[in-house]
Design a protein around this motif. Structure first.
Motif, PDB file in Angstrom:
ATOM      1  N   LYS A  82      51.653  57.972  19.386  1.00  0.00           N
ATOM      2  CA  LYS A  82      50.926  56.756  19.019  1.00  0.00           C
ATOM      3  C   LYS A  82      51.856  55.710  18.412  1.00  0.00           C
ATOM      4  CE  LYS A  82      46.841  57.220  17.368  1.00  0.00           C
ATOM      5  NZ  LYS A  82      45.679  57.528  16.487  1.00  0.00           N
ATOM      6  N   ASN A  83      52.663  56.101  17.432  1.00  0.00           N
ATOM      7  CA  ASN A  83      53.557  55.145  16.769  1.00  0.00           C
ATOM      8  C   ASN A  83      54.599  54.585  17.740  1.00  0.00           C
ATOM      9  OD1 ASN A  83      52.253  55.420  14.306  1.00  0.00           O
ATOM     10  ND2 ASN A  83      53.577  57.082  13.631  1.00  0.00           N
ATOM     11  N   LEU A  84      55.064  55.434  18.660  1.00  0.00           N
ATOM     12  CA  LEU A  84      56.038  54.978  19.647  1.00  0.00           C
ATOM     13  C   LEU A  84      55.430  53.910  20.547  1.00  0.00           C
ATOM     14  CD1 LEU A  84      58.727  55.153  21.177  1.00  0.00           C
ATOM     15  CD2 LEU A  84      57.744  57.054  22.513  1.00  0.00           C
ATOM     16  N   LEU A  85      54.211  54.151  21.018  1.00  0.00           N
ATOM     17  CA  LEU A  85      53.554  53.186  21.899  1.00  0.00           C
ATOM     18  C   LEU A  85      53.247  51.881  21.175  1.00  0.00           C
ATOM     19  CD1 LEU A  85      51.112  55.574  23.808  1.00  0.00           C
ATOM     20  CD2 LEU A  85      53.213  54.525  24.665  1.00  0.00           C
ATOM     21  N   LEU A  86      52.832  51.981  19.915  1.00  0.00           N
ATOM     22  CA  LEU A  86      52.600  50.767  19.138  1.00  0.00           C
ATOM     23  C   LEU A  86      53.892  49.984  18.945  1.00  0.00           C
ATOM     24  CD1 LEU A  86      50.102  52.016  16.398  1.00  0.00           C
ATOM     25  CD2 LEU A  86      49.620  50.408  18.252  1.00  0.00           C
ATOM     26  N   GLY A  87      54.981  50.713  18.735  1.00  0.00           N
ATOM     27  CA  GLY A  87      56.278  50.054  18.607  1.00  0.00           C
ATOM     28  C   GLY A  87      56.679  49.339  19.880  1.00  0.00           C
ATOM     29  N   LEU A  88      56.393  49.942  21.040  1.00  0.00           N
ATOM     30  CA  LEU A  88      56.712  49.307  22.318  1.00  0.00           C
ATOM     31  C   LEU A  88      55.855  48.057  22.550  1.00  0.00           C
ATOM     32  CD1 LEU A  88      57.094  52.457  24.610  1.00  0.00           C
ATOM     33  CD2 LEU A  88      58.908  50.990  23.717  1.00  0.00           C
ATOM     34  N   VAL A  89      54.611  48.093  22.048  1.00  0.00           N
ATOM     35  CA  VAL A  89      53.743  46.925  22.177  1.00  0.00           C
ATOM     36  C   VAL A  89      54.307  45.747  21.385  1.00  0.00           C
ATOM     37  CG1 VAL A  89      51.474  45.996  21.528  1.00  0.00           C
ATOM     38  CG2 VAL A  89      51.631  48.211  22.672  1.00  0.00           C
ATOM     39  N   VAL A  90      54.835  46.023  20.209  1.00  0.00           N
ATOM     40  CA  VAL A  90      55.357  44.964  19.338  1.00  0.00           C
ATOM     41  C   VAL A  90      56.789  44.573  19.707  1.00  0.00           C
ATOM     42  CG1 VAL A  90      55.793  44.344  16.911  1.00  0.00           C
ATOM     43  CG2 VAL A  90      53.873  45.811  17.486  1.00  0.00           C
ATOM     44  N   LEU A  91      57.480  45.419  20.476  1.00  0.00           N
ATOM     45  CA  LEU A  91      58.896  45.214  20.772  1.00  0.00           C
ATOM     46  C   LEU A  91      59.232  43.829  21.328  1.00  0.00           C
ATOM     47  CD1 LEU A  91      61.645  46.647  20.735  1.00  0.00           C
ATOM     48  CD2 LEU A  91      61.193  47.418  23.078  1.00  0.00           C
ATOM     49  N   PRO A  92      58.427  43.236  22.223  1.00  0.00           N
ATOM     50  CA  PRO A  92      58.777  41.898  22.737  1.00  0.00           C
ATOM     51  C   PRO A  92      58.950  40.842  21.655  1.00  0.00           C
ATOM     52  CG  PRO A  92      57.063  42.888  24.087  1.00  0.00           C
ATOM     53  CD  PRO A  92      57.247  43.782  22.917  1.00  0.00           C
ATOM     54  N   PHE A  93      58.331  41.033  20.488  1.00  0.00           N
ATOM     55  CA  PHE A  93      58.450  40.044  19.424  1.00  0.00           C
ATOM     56  C   PHE A  93      59.822  40.053  18.758  1.00  0.00           C
ATOM     57  CE2 PHE A  93      53.923  40.062  19.924  1.00  0.00           C
ATOM     58  CZ  PHE A  93      53.550  38.764  19.614  1.00  0.00           C
ATOM     59  N   PHE A  94      60.643  41.032  19.104  1.00  0.00           N
ATOM     60  CA  PHE A  94      62.019  41.020  18.612  1.00  0.00           C
ATOM     61  C   PHE A  94      62.868  40.011  19.391  1.00  0.00           C
ATOM     62  CE2 PHE A  94      60.446  44.958  16.946  1.00  0.00           C
ATOM     63  CZ  PHE A  94      61.149  45.153  15.765  1.00  0.00           C
ATOM     64  N   VAL A  95      62.306  39.474  20.473  1.00  0.00           N
ATOM     65  CA  VAL A  95      62.962  38.430  21.266  1.00  0.00           C
ATOM     66  C   VAL A  95      62.173  37.145  21.080  1.00  0.00           C
ATOM     67  CG1 VAL A  95      63.715  37.731  23.564  1.00  0.00           C
ATOM     68  CG2 VAL A  95      63.697  40.153  22.946  1.00  0.00           C
ATOM     69  N   THR A  96      62.855  36.032  20.938  1.00  0.00           N
ATOM     70  CA  THR A  96      62.166  34.769  20.672  1.00  0.00           C
ATOM     71  C   THR A  96      61.271  34.365  21.845  1.00  0.00           C
ATOM     72  OG1 THR A  96      63.958  33.420  21.584  1.00  0.00           O
ATOM     73  CG2 THR A  96      64.099  33.987  19.254  1.00  0.00           C
ATOM     74  N   PHE A  97      60.248  33.574  21.511  1.00  0.00           N
ATOM     75  CA  PHE A  97      59.262  33.114  22.490  1.00  0.00           C
ATOM     76  C   PHE A  97      59.939  32.381  23.649  1.00  0.00           C
ATOM     77  CE2 PHE A  97      56.207  30.077  24.161  1.00  0.00           C
ATOM     78  CZ  PHE A  97      55.036  30.813  24.237  1.00  0.00           C
ATOM     79  N   LEU A  98      60.880  31.525  23.346  1.00  0.00           N
ATOM     80  CA  LEU A  98      61.545  30.723  24.371  1.00  0.00           C
ATOM     81  C   LEU A  98      62.352  31.593  25.325  1.00  0.00           C
ATOM     82  CD1 LEU A  98      62.138  27.908  25.456  1.00  0.00           C
ATOM     83  CD2 LEU A  98      64.047  27.752  23.861  1.00  0.00           C
ATOM     84  N   VAL A  99      63.062  32.590  24.781  1.00  0.00           N
ATOM     85  CA  VAL A  99      63.863  33.476  25.618  1.00  0.00           C
ATOM     86  C   VAL A  99      62.965  34.300  26.534  1.00  0.00           C
ATOM     87  CG1 VAL A  99      65.436  35.463  25.582  1.00  0.00           C
ATOM     88  CG2 VAL A  99      65.789  33.559  24.001  1.00  0.00           C
ATOM     89  N   ARG A 100      61.832  34.763  26.001  1.00  0.00           N
ATOM     90  CA  ARG A 100      60.895  35.537  26.827  1.00  0.00           C
ATOM     91  C   ARG A 100      60.370  34.694  27.987  1.00  0.00           C
ATOM     92  NH1 ARG A 100      58.413  36.919  21.853  1.00  0.00           N
ATOM     93  NH2 ARG A 100      56.453  35.961  22.522  1.00  0.00           N
ATOM     94  N   THR A 101      60.082  33.432  27.725  1.00  0.00           N
ATOM     95  CA  THR A 101      59.575  32.545  28.781  1.00  0.00           C
ATOM     96  C   THR A 101      60.647  32.282  29.825  1.00  0.00           C
ATOM     97  OG1 THR A 101      58.131  31.494  27.139  1.00  0.00           O
ATOM     98  CG2 THR A 101      58.446  30.348  29.227  1.00  0.00           C
ATOM     99  N   LEU A 102      61.872  32.048  29.393  1.00  0.00           N
ATOM    100  CA  LEU A 102      62.969  31.822  30.333  1.00  0.00           C
ATOM    101  C   LEU A 102      63.241  33.070  31.166  1.00  0.00           C
ATOM    102  CD1 LEU A 102      65.426  29.774  28.086  1.00  0.00           C
ATOM    103  CD2 LEU A 102      64.097  28.938  30.019  1.00  0.00           C
ATOM    104  N   ALA A 103      63.025  34.244  30.570  1.00  0.00           N
ATOM    105  CA  ALA A 103      63.186  35.490  31.319  1.00  0.00           C
ATOM    106  C   ALA A 103      62.185  35.562  32.472  1.00  0.00           C
ATOM    107  CB  ALA A 103      63.018  36.689  30.396  1.00  0.00           C
ATOM    108  N   TRP A 104      60.942  35.116  32.205  1.00  0.00           N
ATOM    109  CA  TRP A 104      59.940  35.107  33.268  1.00  0.00           C
ATOM    110  C   TRP A 104      60.280  34.082  34.344  1.00  0.00           C
ATOM    111  CZ3 TRP A 104      56.600  38.513  34.744  1.00  0.00           C
ATOM    112  CH2 TRP A 104      56.150  39.468  33.836  1.00  0.00           C
ATOM    113  N   LYS A 105      60.961  33.017  33.963  1.00  0.00           N
ATOM    114  CA  LYS A 105      61.397  32.044  34.967  1.00  0.00           C
ATOM    115  C   LYS A 105      62.374  32.705  35.932  1.00  0.00           C
ATOM    116  CE  LYS A 105      63.145  27.325  35.430  1.00  0.00           C
ATOM    117  NZ  LYS A 105      63.591  26.099  34.718  1.00  0.00           N
ATOM    118  N   THR A 106      63.235  33.582  35.423  1.00  0.00           N
ATOM    119  CA  THR A 106      64.158  34.326  36.279  1.00  0.00           C
ATOM    120  C   THR A 106      63.413  35.335  37.139  1.00  0.00           C
ATOM    121  OG1 THR A 106      65.894  34.093  34.600  1.00  0.00           O
ATOM    122  CG2 THR A 106      66.208  35.784  36.282  1.00  0.00           C
ATOM    123  N   ILE A 107      62.438  36.020  36.530  1.00  0.00           N
ATOM    124  CA  ILE A 107      61.663  37.032  37.261  1.00  0.00           C
ATOM    125  C   ILE A 107      60.875  36.397  38.407  1.00  0.00           C
ATOM    126  CG2 ILE A 107      59.739  38.671  37.059  1.00  0.00           C
ATOM    127  CD1 ILE A 107      60.705  39.198  34.176  1.00  0.00           C
TER     128      ILE A 107
END
Length: 263
Positions: A82-107
């Protein structure tokens, strides 16, 4: 609240009823009870307002459909993971919003694996960026964590003995979900929906990087009016119009699905 909400709120409201003078480099505001700013905002940018509401609604619905099963599995089926899965859910927040969006632009790039696969399946015509689907996809990804966590909290509080009791009363799994799990998890559904919908309506990053001029949202207009055009009364009026639409939508939604936990 007085410092960080009431004072800015009053200042923005006063700006929305002002007239603009001076130059673009040295603007001057004059308070004049100019309610015409609101009519101008509704008339000129109605398409962007409607588009923002539709994109945000689509992102909220899809986020709910994806997040509910995931939150259910974490709450009831994950066991010691349970704790591992919750950690994976929150993990994207360790990357800034702008970088995550630019990553999707590449995808979503035309020569990427995702677009080529979808093109082979006949879902897209070899192009995904600069479409409404790309913008909605970005909104979903960047906000889905805010849907999963409230759902998990509501589901995790449900007493498993209630499900056992429903089985003892010869209830099917679907009936137990319909009569026990879903009603008790409604506070999480409502909270998650608002946490996704409200920020998505005013978002401009996803539409800016993943969309085009045909997918411009009201957040893009407000951002440009404030920072580029420097038409502060128009930008403030648009902000209040958007705020009013959000407030009415939230009140209707909570009235339709409200529970005692949210009162």
């Amino acid at each position: 609240l007085a410092i960080f909400f009431v004072v800015p709120f009053f200042s923005l409201f006063r700006t929305s009823l002002s007239t603009m003078g001076g130059s673009i480099y040295l603007p001057k505001l004059t308070f004049a009870w100019e309610f015409g700013n609101y009519g101008h905002a509704l008339t000129l940018y109605s398409d962007q307002i409607i588009r923002s509401l539709l994109y945000s609604l689509a992102a909220t619905v899809v986020s709910l459909l994806i997040s509910y099963p995931l939150a259910y599995v974490i709450a009831f089926k994950s066991g010691r993971y349970k704790n591992l899965l919750l950690g994976l859910v929150v993990l994207p927040f360790f990357v800034t919003f702008l970088v995550r969006t630019l990553a999707w632009k590449t995808i979503f790039a035309d020569d990427g694996v995702v677009v080529r696969t979808l093109d082979t399946l006949g879902i897209v015509d070899g192009h995904l960026l600069s479409t409404p689907w790309a913008v909605i996809g970005g909104l979903i990804y960047n906000s889905m964590t805010f849907m999963i966590l409230p759902l998990y909290v509501s589901l995790e509080k449900i007493d498993p003995r209630l499900l056992e009791a429903s089985k003892d009363l010869y209830s099917s799994a679907f009936r137990a979900f319909q009569k026990v799990i879903l009603p008790l998890s409604l506070p999480g559904v409502i909270a998650g929906s608002m946490l996704v919908f409200i920020p998505a309506v005013g978002d401009f990053i996803n539409a800016d990087y993943l969309g085009s001029t045909n997918t411009t949202m009201i957040g893009n207009v407000i951002q440009k009016q404030f920072l580029v055009v420097k038409d502060y009364p128009a930008a403030a009026a648009l902000s209040f119009v958007l705020m009013a639409f959000i407030l009415v939508g939230v009140l209707l939604y909570t009235k339709a699905l409200g529970t005692e936990d949210l009162v």
